[in-house]
Design a protein around this motif. Structure first.
Motif, PDB file in Angstrom:
ATOM      1  N   VAL A 173      -2.043 127.575-133.301  1.00 36.12           N
ATOM      2  CA  VAL A 173      -1.587 126.183-133.280  1.00 36.12           C
ATOM      3  C   VAL A 173      -0.465 126.143-132.238  1.00 36.12           C
ATOM      4  O   VAL A 173       0.550 126.833-132.383  1.00 36.12           O
ATOM      5  N   VAL A 174      -0.705 125.382-131.178  1.00 37.46           N
ATOM      6  CA  VAL A 174       0.194 125.441-130.020  1.00 37.46           C
ATOM      7  C   VAL A 174       0.967 124.126-129.892  1.00 37.46           C
ATOM      8  O   VAL A 174       0.366 123.051-129.838  1.00 37.46           O
ATOM      9  N   ILE A 175       2.297 124.245-129.840  1.00 40.54           N
ATOM     10  CA  ILE A 175       3.134 123.041-129.707  1.00 40.54           C
ATOM     11  C   ILE A 175       3.728 122.984-128.296  1.00 40.54           C
ATOM     12  O   ILE A 175       3.703 123.975-127.566  1.00 40.54           O
ATOM     13  N   LYS A 176       4.264 121.842-127.953  1.00 36.57           N
ATOM     14  CA  LYS A 176       4.942 121.716-126.650  1.00 36.57           C
ATOM     15  C   LYS A 176       6.254 122.491-126.721  1.00 36.57           C
ATOM     16  O   LYS A 176       6.919 122.480-127.756  1.00 36.57           O
ATOM     17  N   PRO A 177       6.638 123.165-125.624  1.00 35.14           N
ATOM     18  CA  PRO A 177       7.917 123.881-125.661  1.00 35.14           C
ATOM     19  C   PRO A 177       9.094 122.911-125.686  1.00 35.14           C
ATOM     20  O   PRO A 177       8.983 121.795-125.186  1.00 35.14           O
ATOM     21  N   GLY A 178      10.191 123.348-126.271  1.00 34.19           N
ATOM     22  CA  GLY A 178      11.428 122.546-126.198  1.00 34.19           C
ATOM     23  C   GLY A 178      11.844 121.945-127.528  1.00 34.19           C
ATOM     24  O   GLY A 178      11.040 121.793-128.447  1.00 34.19           O
ATOM     25  N   GLU A 179      13.133 121.595-127.563  1.00 37.23           N
ATOM     26  CA  GLU A 179      13.774 121.101-128.792  1.00 37.23           C
ATOM     27  C   GLU A 179      13.061 119.870-129.368  1.00 37.23           C
ATOM     28  O   GLU A 179      13.050 119.669-130.584  1.00 37.23           O
ATOM     29  N   HIS A 180      12.458 119.043-128.506  1.00 39.42           N
ATOM     30  CA  HIS A 180      11.832 117.814-129.001  1.00 39.42           C
ATOM     31  C   HIS A 180      10.681 118.107-129.971  1.00 39.42           C
ATOM     32  O   HIS A 180      10.269 117.230-130.731  1.00 39.42           O
ATOM     33  N   SER A 181      10.196 119.349-129.955  1.00 37.86           N
ATOM     34  CA  SER A 181       9.115 119.700-130.897  1.00 37.86           C
ATOM     35  C   SER A 181       9.638 119.982-132.304  1.00 37.86           C
ATOM     36  O   SER A 181       8.848 120.104-133.231  1.00 37.86           O
ATOM     37  N   LYS A 182      10.956 120.100-132.444  1.00 38.10           N
ATOM     38  CA  LYS A 182      11.492 120.319-133.801  1.00 38.10           C
ATOM     39  C   LYS A 182      11.648 118.951-134.472  1.00 38.10           C
ATOM     40  O   LYS A 182      12.731 118.538-134.864  1.00 38.10           O
ATOM     41  N   SER A 183      10.522 118.236-134.582  1.00 37.18           N
ATOM     42  CA  SER A 183      10.578 116.850-135.047  1.00 37.18           C
ATOM     43  C   SER A 183       9.630 116.653-136.231  1.00 37.18           C
ATOM     44  O   SER A 183       8.725 117.455-136.460  1.00 37.18           O
ATOM     45  N   LEU A 184       9.840 115.541-136.932  1.00 38.04           N
ATOM     46  CA  LEU A 184       8.932 115.179-138.036  1.00 38.04           C
ATOM     47  C   LEU A 184       7.514 115.002-137.510  1.00 38.04           C
ATOM     48  O   LEU A 184       6.548 115.370-138.167  1.00 38.04           O
ATOM     49  N   LYS A 185       7.409 114.450-136.291  1.00 41.97           N
ATOM     50  CA  LYS A 185       6.086 114.186-135.717  1.00 41.97           C
ATOM     51  C   LYS A 185       5.322 115.501-135.498  1.00 41.97           C
ATOM     52  O   LYS A 185       4.175 115.643-135.901  1.00 41.97           O
ATOM     53  N   THR A 186       5.984 116.468-134.854  1.00 40.58           N
ATOM     54  CA  THR A 186       5.301 117.748-134.592  1.00 40.58           C
ATOM     55  C   THR A 186       5.029 118.476-135.911  1.00 40.58           C
ATOM     56  O   THR A 186       3.992 119.115-136.078  1.00 40.58           O
ATOM     57  N   TYR A 187       5.975 118.381-136.835  1.00 43.68           N
ATOM     58  CA  TYR A 187       5.775 118.990-138.169  1.00 43.68           C
ATOM     59  C   TYR A 187       4.466 118.474-138.769  1.00 43.68           C
ATOM     60  O   TYR A 187       3.615 119.240-139.212  1.00 43.68           O
ATOM     61  N   GLN A 188       4.314 117.160-138.753  1.00 45.69           N
ATOM     62  CA  GLN A 188       3.110 116.536-139.328  1.00 45.69           C
ATOM     63  C   GLN A 188       1.853 117.021-138.585  1.00 45.69           C
ATOM     64  O   GLN A 188       0.833 117.340-139.201  1.00 45.69           O
TER      65      GLN A 188
END
Ligand code: NAD
Length: 335
Positions: free
Chosen positions: A61-76
């Motif tokens: 499961v691959v997320i975008k790099p960077g602090e903005h990924s520590k979000s409710l949206k990415t969590y969901q």
């Protein structure tokens, strides 16, 4: 080297990656493993991980790099993806990446199905010496960093300094700020080392991890001593918020440490008056700060959102001297 923290191990060794398959087999009986990572790491290590984990069926499961990924949206998104991929409660998850992946994936592990097993494989210096150690997981809200989270233990933390070979220089420096912090609040030999060198050996990495391990063991849930680790972070978080996270955590913490020393000297708490200049010289040499030094007044308004701002006011970490942190309650800053 094996360190023990509460009821899990931290394994630290060069080329530990080659033993990953074996180590995981010792603690996991099933075939499917779910690796959370970011796009940068996926590109570099996708093939390596598949090759090393030869006995397992790997899902990424691959997320975008960077602090903005520590979000409710990415969590969901991550949770939905894991469910889609067929992850069950007794499957294993791996957080493979820097602190962003570790914090987010750890929080997913803490909450999905009310808790699934996970392993931390930190790949940035900051994640090795700091974020993967001590069981804090979480995400950011618009109101501030790490405002939602959980204390959740990994099964094990695997630290292989080999990953630092691909870490961008700027990210390496970011981690050095936390190593310097470990030197200022506890193991003074790290402070002395950074006066002369910037490239760490595995020995300094271990020493920095031991600082965190010692402190977290004494106070796992941050009632007192664990707040020492927040040295430089109260202003650090305020600075990050002011710049909307477009500034590196290590840079923000570096200024935060200087602000704490400056205030400590001004209030008569920091006895060693040369400490500010010594620290500033190291930080300038490491390229973590620049002159003119930021003006701390502009960040004071953000301090109210800090997690250390408890019902009885802001708790702030000063240094009496190198290796001697002290927490003061109800600290007020006037702009
Ligand atoms: N949980 C805790 O106790 C704790 C403690 C300190 C910091 N943190 C959190 O950690 C986060 C910062 O972590 P970070 O500095 O690792 O940032 P990060 O996870 O964003 O990683 C930094 C960058 O380096 C890249 N990267 C990481 N390892 C790499 C490698 N080996 N090779 C190539 N590229 C690599 C990543 O893709 C990313 O672009 C913040 O969100 C902070 O709040 C948590």
């Amino acid at each position: 080297m094996k360190l023990v923290l509460k009821n899990y191990n931290i394994l630290i060794q060069n080329h530990l990656l080659n033993q990953l398959n074996l180590e995981i087999k010792k603690l996991y009986q099933h075939q499917d493993i779910f690796i959370i990572t970011d796009e940068n790491l996926y590109k570099i290590y996708h093939d390596t991980l598949k090759k090393e984990l030869y006995d397992f069926h790997i899902h990424f499961v691959v997320i975008k790099p960077g602090e903005h990924s520590k979000s409710l949206k990415t969590y969901q998104e991550v949770v939905s993806k894991l469910i889609d991929l067929g992850m069950r409660r007794n499957h294993l998850m791996i957080a493979f990446g820097g602190g962003v992946v570790g914090d987010l994936a750890g929080f997913v592990a803490a909450t999905l199905y009310r808790g699934v097993s996970f392993i931390q494989i930190p790949t940035s210096l900051l994640a090795m010496v700091d974020s993967s150690i001590g069981s804090k997981t979480g995400i950011d809200l618009d109101e501030g960093k790490n405002l939602v989270g959980a204390f959740y233990d990994p099964k094990v933390v695997f630290i292989d300094p080999i990953f630092l070979e691909t870490l961008p220089e700027e990210e390496y420096k970011n981690g050095l700020a936390e190593v310097l912090k470990a030197g200022l609040i506890d193991d003074v030999s790290l402070f002395e080392y950074l006066k002369k060198y910037e490239k760490l050996t595995i020995d300094e990495i271990i020493k920095a991890i031991q600082v965190k391990q010692r402190i977290v063991t004494k106070d796992p849930f941050e009632k007192h001593e664990r707040m020492y680790l927040n040295f430089g972070h109260t202003f650090g978080h305020a600075i990050e918020k002011h710049f909307q996270y477009a500034i590196k955590h290590g840079v923000a913490v570096s200024y935060g440490m200087l602000f704490s020393l400056e205030e400590g000297i001004k209030r008569g708490i920091t006895k060693d008056k040369t400490l500010y200049d010594e620290t500033k010289t190291i930080l300038l040499r490491l390229g973590l700060i620049n002159e003119p030094i930021l003006d701390k007044k502009q960040f004071i308004k953000y301090l109210q959102f800090d997690k250390k701002h408890l019902a009885d006011g802001l708790r702030f970490v000063f240094l009496e001297d190198k290796g001697n942190p002290i927490i003061q309650k109800g600290v007020v800053f006037n702009d």
